[in-house]
Structure formats: C-alpha cells, structure tokens
Write a protein that holds these residues in place. Sequence first.
Motif, PDB file in Angstrom:
ATOM      1  N   ALA A  45      28.633  22.600  43.191  1.00  0.00           N
ATOM      2  CA  ALA A  45      29.373  21.944  42.003  1.00  0.00           C
ATOM      3  C   ALA A  45      29.340  22.968  40.920  1.00  0.00           C
ATOM      4  O   ALA A  45      30.083  22.649  40.083  1.00  0.00           O
ATOM      5  N   PHE A  46      28.145  23.592  40.812  1.00  0.00           N
ATOM      6  CA  PHE A  46      28.058  24.338  39.600  1.00  0.00           C
ATOM      7  C   PHE A  46      29.094  25.413  39.401  1.00  0.00           C
ATOM      8  O   PHE A  46      29.669  25.685  38.191  1.00  0.00           O
ATOM      9  N   LEU A  47      29.815  25.713  40.423  1.00  0.00           N
ATOM     10  CA  LEU A  47      31.105  26.454  40.207  1.00  0.00           C
ATOM     11  C   LEU A  47      32.186  25.951  39.392  1.00  0.00           C
ATOM     12  O   LEU A  47      32.622  26.861  38.704  1.00  0.00           O
ATOM     13  N   LEU A  48      32.215  24.696  39.122  1.00  0.00           N
ATOM     14  CA  LEU A  48      33.009  24.228  38.518  1.00  0.00           C
ATOM     15  C   LEU A  48      32.849  24.226  36.819  1.00  0.00           C
ATOM     16  O   LEU A  48      33.687  23.986  35.876  1.00  0.00           O
ATOM     17  N   ASN A  49      31.599  24.745  36.523  1.00  0.00           N
ATOM     18  CA  ASN A  49      31.217  24.894  35.211  1.00  0.00           C
ATOM     19  C   ASN A  49      31.539  26.404  34.568  1.00  0.00           C
ATOM     20  O   ASN A  49      31.114  26.237  33.656  1.00  0.00           O
ATOM     21  N   ILE A  50      31.838  27.255  35.587  1.00  0.00           N
ATOM     22  CA  ILE A  50      32.178  28.435  35.287  1.00  0.00           C
ATOM     23  C   ILE A  50      33.470  28.736  34.512  1.00  0.00           C
ATOM     24  O   ILE A  50      34.467  28.140  34.913  1.00  0.00           O
ATOM     25  N   ASN A  51      33.285  29.351  33.346  1.00  0.00           N
ATOM     26  CA  ASN A  51      34.484  29.338  32.379  1.00  0.00           C
ATOM     27  C   ASN A  51      34.903  30.901  32.062  1.00  0.00           C
ATOM     28  O   ASN A  51      34.162  31.741  32.591  1.00  0.00           O
ATOM     29  N   THR A  52      35.981  30.993  31.476  1.00  0.00           N
ATOM     30  CA  THR A  52      36.476  32.484  31.296  1.00  0.00           C
ATOM     31  C   THR A  52      35.654  32.962  30.341  1.00  0.00           C
ATOM     32  O   THR A  52      34.906  32.353  29.562  1.00  0.00           O
ATOM     33  N   SER A  53      35.429  34.314  30.452  1.00  0.00           N
ATOM     34  CA  SER A  53      34.234  35.230  29.575  1.00  0.00           C
ATOM     35  C   SER A  53      32.968  35.134  29.873  1.00  0.00           C
ATOM     36  O   SER A  53      32.275  35.162  29.266  1.00  0.00           O
ATOM     37  N   ASP A  54      32.627  34.149  30.922  1.00  0.00           N
ATOM     38  CA  ASP A  54      31.367  34.099  31.514  1.00  0.00           C
ATOM     39  C   ASP A  54      31.187  35.413  32.297  1.00  0.00           C
ATOM     40  O   ASP A  54      32.034  36.096  32.433  1.00  0.00           O
ATOM     41  N   TRP A  55      29.753  35.581  32.623  1.00  0.00           N
ATOM     42  CA  TRP A  55      29.513  36.997  33.500  1.00  0.00           C
ATOM     43  C   TRP A  55      29.004  36.194  34.769  1.00  0.00           C
ATOM     44  O   TRP A  55      28.053  35.366  34.684  1.00  0.00           O
ATOM     45  N   ILE A  56      29.071  37.116  35.744  1.00  0.00           N
ATOM     46  CA  ILE A  56      28.237  36.628  37.056  1.00  0.00           C
ATOM     47  C   ILE A  56      27.824  37.997  37.703  1.00  0.00           C
ATOM     48  O   ILE A  56      28.423  39.146  37.417  1.00  0.00           O
ATOM     49  N   VAL A  57      26.488  37.836  38.130  1.00  0.00           N
ATOM     50  CA  VAL A  57      25.760  39.113  38.671  1.00  0.00           C
ATOM     51  C   VAL A  57      25.854  39.086  39.936  1.00  0.00           C
ATOM     52  O   VAL A  57      24.908  37.983  40.349  1.00  0.00           O
ATOM     53  N   HIS A  58      26.162  39.805  40.798  1.00  0.00           N
ATOM     54  CA  HIS A  58      25.862  39.844  42.220  1.00  0.00           C
ATOM     55  C   HIS A  58      24.662  40.669  42.552  1.00  0.00           C
ATOM     56  O   HIS A  58      24.830  41.746  42.534  1.00  0.00           O
ATOM     57  N   ILE A  59      23.485  39.973  43.226  1.00  0.00           N
ATOM     58  CA  ILE A  59      22.359  40.533  43.570  1.00  0.00           C
ATOM     59  C   ILE A  59      22.185  41.136  44.635  1.00  0.00           C
ATOM     60  O   ILE A  59      22.979  40.607  45.625  1.00  0.00           O
ATOM     61  N   ASN A  60      21.742  42.397  44.743  1.00  0.00           N
ATOM     62  CA  ASN A  60      21.739  43.078  46.263  1.00  0.00           C
ATOM     63  C   ASN A  60      22.995  43.572  46.695  1.00  0.00           C
ATOM     64  O   ASN A  60      23.561  43.228  47.774  1.00  0.00           O
ATOM     65  N   GLU A  71      32.637  40.242  34.430  1.00  0.00           N
ATOM     66  CA  GLU A  71      33.312  39.223  33.620  1.00  0.00           C
ATOM     67  C   GLU A  71      34.312  38.399  34.062  1.00  0.00           C
ATOM     68  O   GLU A  71      35.260  38.867  34.681  1.00  0.00           O
ATOM     69  N   THR A  72      34.328  36.789  34.038  1.00  0.00           N
ATOM     70  CA  THR A  72      35.278  36.231  34.371  1.00  0.00           C
ATOM     71  C   THR A  72      36.609  36.149  33.727  1.00  0.00           C
ATOM     72  O   THR A  72      36.475  36.385  32.398  1.00  0.00           O
ATOM     73  N   THR A  73      37.816  35.833  34.223  1.00  0.00           N
ATOM     74  CA  THR A  73      38.827  35.941  33.571  1.00  0.00           C
ATOM     75  C   THR A  73      39.628  34.393  33.854  1.00  0.00           C
ATOM     76  O   THR A  73      40.715  34.375  33.323  1.00  0.00           O
ATOM     77  N   GLY A  74      38.813  33.575  34.249  1.00  0.00           N
ATOM     78  CA  GLY A  74      39.433  32.186  34.670  1.00  0.00           C
ATOM     79  C   GLY A  74      38.375  31.325  35.251  1.00  0.00           C
ATOM     80  O   GLY A  74      37.032  31.582  35.243  1.00  0.00           O
ATOM     81  N   THR A  75      38.708  30.130  36.048  1.00  0.00           N
ATOM     82  CA  THR A  75      37.864  28.998  36.304  1.00  0.00           C
ATOM     83  C   THR A  75      37.895  28.981  37.840  1.00  0.00           C
ATOM     84  O   THR A  75      38.751  29.638  38.514  1.00  0.00           O
ATOM     85  N   TYR A  76      37.473  28.214  38.470  1.00  0.00           N
ATOM     86  CA  TYR A  76      37.093  28.111  39.848  1.00  0.00           C
ATOM     87  C   TYR A  76      38.475  27.801  40.628  1.00  0.00           C
ATOM     88  O   TYR A  76      39.466  27.301  40.207  1.00  0.00           O
ATOM     89  N   ASN A  77      38.545  28.505  41.659  1.00  0.00           N
ATOM     90  CA  ASN A  77      39.863  28.484  42.529  1.00  0.00           C
ATOM     91  C   ASN A  77      39.255  28.369  44.171  1.00  0.00           C
ATOM     92  O   ASN A  77      38.011  28.597  44.551  1.00  0.00           O
ATOM     93  N   PHE A  78      40.149  27.972  44.790  1.00  0.00           N
ATOM     94  CA  PHE A  78      39.889  27.748  46.567  1.00  0.00           C
ATOM     95  C   PHE A  78      41.201  28.541  47.087  1.00  0.00           C
ATOM     96  O   PHE A  78      42.226  28.278  46.967  1.00  0.00           O
ATOM     97  N   ASP A  79      40.866  29.432  48.164  1.00  0.00           N
ATOM     98  CA  ASP A  79      41.669  30.076  48.978  1.00  0.00           C
ATOM     99  C   ASP A  79      41.465  30.215  50.395  1.00  0.00           C
ATOM    100  O   ASP A  79      40.580  29.370  50.881  1.00  0.00           O
TER     101      ASP A  79
END
Length: 311
Positions: A45-60, A71-79
């Motif tokens: 559910a935390f994914l719904l809190n991610i907003n535009t201009s936040d940052w995500i770091v993929h470890i390893n 840097e993010t450009t939008g909010t949560y999506n599902f495909d």
Amino acid sequence: MYSFAKIDDNNARELIYRSIKEGKSRFGMWDQEESLKDKWYGKNAFLLNINTSDWIVHINMPSYGKCVAIETTGTYNFDDGIVCSWGVDFNNYIPVNPNSIIEFDRNDINILPSVNLAPRRRAQRILQVEDFFKSLDNLKNEKYTDVSIQDRAVTHLREDINDVLPTITASIHKMNKSKEFERFLHRIFDKMPNTISIQNGFGWKTDNGADLIVEFENPIIGINITTKLIVQAKSYEGAHFDKNAIDQIVTGMEEYGADAGLLITTATETEALEDYVREMSEKTQKTIDVIAGIDVAKFVLRYAPELLLGN
C-alpha cells in the motif's frame, strides 16, 4: 524517498532494469491480480503514497552492490506486468524519468554514511532526505573522485584507519569467544545514552533466542527501533553464512514481545545472509538489522572506545 530491495531472480532483475530505462520503476507481488486502487494489499500500500518528483533507489541493481536512483514523474499505476519464470509479476509501477537515472556503487565514497542503502525489507523509506540529495549531488559532480590537496591527508588517514578496522574486529573476536562476546557487548550497550536496562541470558536454562535484551528510550545506531531490542551475538571468523542466528532473533522477538532484532557478528556479512534478513523482516513485519565485520569495530569505537583504548 524509497529504496527497493534486491530482486533475487537474475532474469527478472534484468527485465526490471530495462523497464526502469524505459520509464517504469516496478514493484512485484506475484499473486496480485488487481490494482491497489481496486483491492487493498497491505504490504504494497505504501506505493500509493509515492508522488511526482520523489526518488526511488533500486538496490543491487543491475547487480549485487550496485544501485540505480531515479526520479518519479507520476503516481502509482498497474499494467500487464512482465513475464517471469514463476508467472506474470511486477504489475505495480511508478512512472519515472530515464534521463534522471544515476547508477553508482552502494559503497561509493560520495554516498553519505547516514543514507541507508541496505534495506531490510523489500521496500523501505530513506529517512535522511537531505543527506540523500547531498549524496546525489556528490555523485553528479564526482566530488570525491579527485581529492583536493587540502583533503588529501585526511582522505589517506581515513583509508589507513579503514585498513586497521578489520584487525580491530579480528582482535575483538580473538579475545571474546562465545559468551565472552555477549558480555563484551553487554558492556557497550550499558554505556549507551538513553538505555533504560540491559538483561542477558547468562545462567538461564535457555535464552529463548535472545543473547541480550536491550530496552531504551530513543532510536540508536541508525535503525528504526521503538522500545525493546533482541540481540544475537556471534563471534565468528571469515564470512557469515549461518542463518540460524536470524531464526533465533525471530524466536526472541516472539518470546519477549520485542520491537526489533539485531545480529552482531565479527564475521563479514554475505549476500545470502542479507537476503535472509530481508526475508524475515518482511515475514515478521519487524526491523531486523546486522552489524558485521568492520562495522563491529566502528560500533565499539563509537559507543565504548575506552574498552579498546583505555581511559
């Protein structure tokens, strides 16, 4: 700011890496069939809190020890997700800007030590936001690639000290085997500020997974802990592959109603141990962390230097 932990499957990791470069940062939950917007999946559910201009770091990512920040450009999506060896997964995604990608080594000198890039769960908040951005700025400008004349002496001094740290940890191991290591750590925790009480299992018929039980008022050693901490102490040589200590921590947390667990081992942390700590943190929904190798020397020097250097 969020960090996403390692994807264990190498093929899936490569596919996610490609997806990031194509503008989608993905997060998986293999049996999820609907969007979080339509059906609640608590752990994600935390994914719904991610907003535009936040940052995500993929470890390893794309390999062990490496990181990809974006840097993010939008909010949560599902495909439709991606096809993995176990089926379709990673349907959850956040749109990102491929032009913002910064790839770096997790232990790069430009990363401030306060920035936690070893998440103990599949996803974890990066709380030191200011230090994170300062680290990104350091990386972009390669601030510490060419050390200035003024900093050269200090840099070499730190390198020499880092060369000494393994020797200090090795000496701690040599002089503190088994229960002696528990007693040694007991003395360190006892000197920490805001520590309410420390109990140990000496003389018990069984310690129920807790070599030490530490109660304190405020967070310590940079991990998110509330009140009670279960500690497993292992005085080992070489690399630490043994997962039993983590199982003992889980037992101790259940037995004593603890909020978190900590393994302190004089051996070096392995990828297998790191993965298992993350797995059990996810399973218990409690923080489990590790202090290993040279970090044991740093831990002692920070909280009880007189034990090594005298008064």
